[in-house]
Write a protein that holds these residues in place. Structure first.
Motif, PDB file in Angstrom:
ATOM      1  N   UNK A  10       0.840  -1.205   0.000  1.00  0.00           N
ATOM      2  CA  UNK A  10       0.000   0.000   0.000  1.00  0.00           C
ATOM      3  C   UNK A  10       0.869   1.246   0.000  1.00  0.00           C
ATOM      4  N   UNK A  11       1.925   1.251   0.806  1.00  0.00           N
ATOM      5  CA  UNK A  11       2.833   2.392   0.863  1.00  0.00           C
ATOM      6  C   UNK A  11       3.514   2.598  -0.484  1.00  0.00           C
ATOM      7  N   UNK A  12       3.955   1.533  -1.111  1.00  0.00           N
ATOM      8  CA  UNK A  12       4.609   1.644  -2.412  1.00  0.00           C
ATOM      9  C   UNK A  12       3.646   2.193  -3.478  1.00  0.00           C
ATOM     10  N   UNK A  13       2.413   1.738  -3.450  1.00  0.00           N
ATOM     11  CA  UNK A  13       1.408   2.255  -4.391  1.00  0.00           C
ATOM     12  C   UNK A  13       1.154   3.746  -4.151  1.00  0.00           C
ATOM     13  N   UNK A  14       1.070   4.132  -2.894  1.00  0.00           N
ATOM     14  CA  UNK A  14       0.841   5.540  -2.561  1.00  0.00           C
ATOM     15  C   UNK A  14       2.004   6.405  -3.043  1.00  0.00           C
TER      16      UNK A  14
END
Length: 79
Positions: free
Chosen positions: A69-73
């Motif tokens: 999720x952090x990488x996508x954000x």
């Protein structure tokens, strides 16, 4: 500008007078307009947050990890 008559409780009237007496505002009208402006801006922020929450709730749940999720954000920020 429209003109209106407004009644205040004693504590509220004293507070308004103190702000004018301390020269934070030139008049009660200026103070009231500033308070209304602040309330309107706050409502805009509340409506924005509610909209984001509703969209997030409607988008469903994910099985992605926190790292994913952090990488996508981060990738969305870099676009």
């Amino acid at each position: 500008m429209s003109r209106q008559s407004t009644s205040f409780t004693k504590p509220n009237d004293e507070w308004l007078k103190s702000k004018v007496d301390n020269q934070e505002y030139s008049s009660k009208s200026e103070l009231l307009n500033d308070l209304i402006r602040q309330a309107r801006n706050q409502q805009i922020q509340i409506d924005y947050a509610k909209d984001k929450i509703e969209k997030a709730e409607k988008s469903g749940f994910t099985k992605d990890s926190k790292e994913q999720i952090l990488a996508q954000s981060k990738s969305l920020l870099n676009e």
